[in-house]
Design a protein around this motif. Structure first.
Motif, short mmCIF file in Angstrom:
data_model
loop_
_atom_site.label_atom_id
_atom_site.label_comp_id
_atom_site.label_asym_id
_atom_site.label_seq_id
_atom_site.Cartn_x
_atom_site.Cartn_y
_atom_site.Cartn_z
N ALA A 1 0.82 -1.21 0.00
CA ALA A 1 0.00 0.00 0.00
C ALA A 1 0.86 1.26 0.00
O ALA A 1 0.51 2.26 -0.65
N PHE A 2 1.97 1.22 0.71
CA PHE A 2 2.88 2.37 0.68
C PHE A 2 3.37 2.63 -0.73
O PHE A 2 3.43 3.76 -1.20
N GLY A 3 3.76 1.56 -1.43
CA GLY A 3 4.22 1.70 -2.81
C GLY A 3 3.13 2.25 -3.71
O GLY A 3 3.36 3.17 -4.51
N ALA A 4 1.93 1.70 -3.59
CA ALA A 4 0.81 2.19 -4.40
C ALA A 4 0.45 3.62 -4.02
O ALA A 4 0.07 4.42 -4.88
N GLY A 5 0.55 3.94 -2.74
CA GLY A 5 0.25 5.29 -2.30
C GLY A 5 1.22 6.31 -2.86
O GLY A 5 0.81 7.39 -3.30
N TRP A 6 2.50 5.97 -2.87
CA TRP A 6 3.50 6.89 -3.45
C TRP A 6 3.26 7.06 -4.94
O TRP A 6 3.34 8.17 -5.47
N LEU A 7 2.98 5.95 -5.62
CA LEU A 7 2.69 6.03 -7.05
C LEU A 7 1.48 6.92 -7.31
O LEU A 7 1.49 7.77 -8.20
N SER A 8 0.44 6.74 -6.53
CA SER A 8 -0.77 7.55 -6.67
C SER A 8 -0.51 9.02 -6.40
O SER A 8 -1.05 9.89 -7.08
N SER B 1 10.03 5.61 4.06
CA SER B 1 8.75 5.09 4.53
C SER B 1 8.79 3.57 4.65
O SER B 1 8.25 3.00 5.60
N ASP B 2 9.45 2.89 3.71
CA ASP B 2 9.57 1.44 3.79
C ASP B 2 10.44 1.03 4.97
O ASP B 2 10.13 0.06 5.67
N LEU B 3 11.51 1.77 5.23
CA LEU B 3 12.37 1.50 6.38
C LEU B 3 11.59 1.65 7.69
O LEU B 3 11.70 0.82 8.59
N ALA B 4 10.80 2.70 7.78
CA ALA B 4 9.98 2.92 8.99
C ALA B 4 8.98 1.78 9.17
O ALA B 4 8.78 1.28 10.30
N LEU B 5 8.37 1.35 8.08
CA LEU B 5 7.39 0.27 8.17
C LEU B 5 8.06 -1.06 8.52
O LEU B 5 7.54 -1.83 9.33
N ARG B 6 9.24 -1.33 7.96
CA ARG B 6 9.96 -2.56 8.30
C ARG B 6 10.40 -2.55 9.76
O ARG B 6 10.41 -3.59 10.42
N THR B 7 10.76 -1.37 10.28
CA THR B 7 11.13 -1.26 11.69
C THR B 7 9.92 -1.56 12.58
O THR B 7 10.02 -2.31 13.55
#
Length: 154
Positions: A83-90, A133-139
């Protein structure tokens, strides 16, 4: 399957240009990965675990908290990452569709004047924001799933 970015012309008619368009696009892009992965995670929980919790006398709320939620969390986090990836794309598309501010607007303005360095800088900023954002989510995922054992890189 309809790509959510294909809805841009319809959303332009319904919500107009500006912040509502960006919010709608990001919400549409982010909702379905989270929903589908969470649904899959819940459906993938072993029924024997739920039955064991029921046999031990756990209430429906306790079963939800102690069996269903921990069992679905890995899928939920996968959905959040998608969703983060799709959100950034959007967001990129939303900012480049006739917006009057934002990083996408700056990049489109630079395109008009053939300022390649500004466009590349915008892309680098988007890449950095996506990475952070991906790093924060993985943390957050690592902390929330610290109890989970699995194959880890050594």
């Amino acid at each position: 399957m309809l790509p959510h970015l294909g809805l841009v012309p319809l959303l332009l008619i319904w919500v107009g240009i500006g912040e509502p368009l960006k919010i709608s696009l990001v919400a549409l892009g982010a909702f379905f990965p989270v929903y589908l992965n969470t649904y899959s995670g819940i459906r993938g929980i072993d029924e024997r675990l739920v039955e064991a919790a029921r046999t031990c006398g756990l209430s429906a709320a306790a079963r939800l908290r102690h069996v269903v939620l921990p069992g679905a969390l890995p899928s939920l986090f996968l959905g959040l990452r998608l969703a983060f990836g799709a959100g950034w794309l959007s967001l990129v598309v939303g900012e480049q569709v006739n917006a009057d501010s934002g990083l996408g607007f700056m990049m489109m303005e630079a395109r008009e004047f053939a300022q390649t360095e500004v466009v590349v800088l915008g892309l680098l900023i988007y890449a950095l924001l996506g990475l952070l954002s991906d790093l924060a989510l993985r943390t957050a995922e690592g902390r929330a799933l610290a109890w989970r054992r699995g194959l880890e890189a050594s």
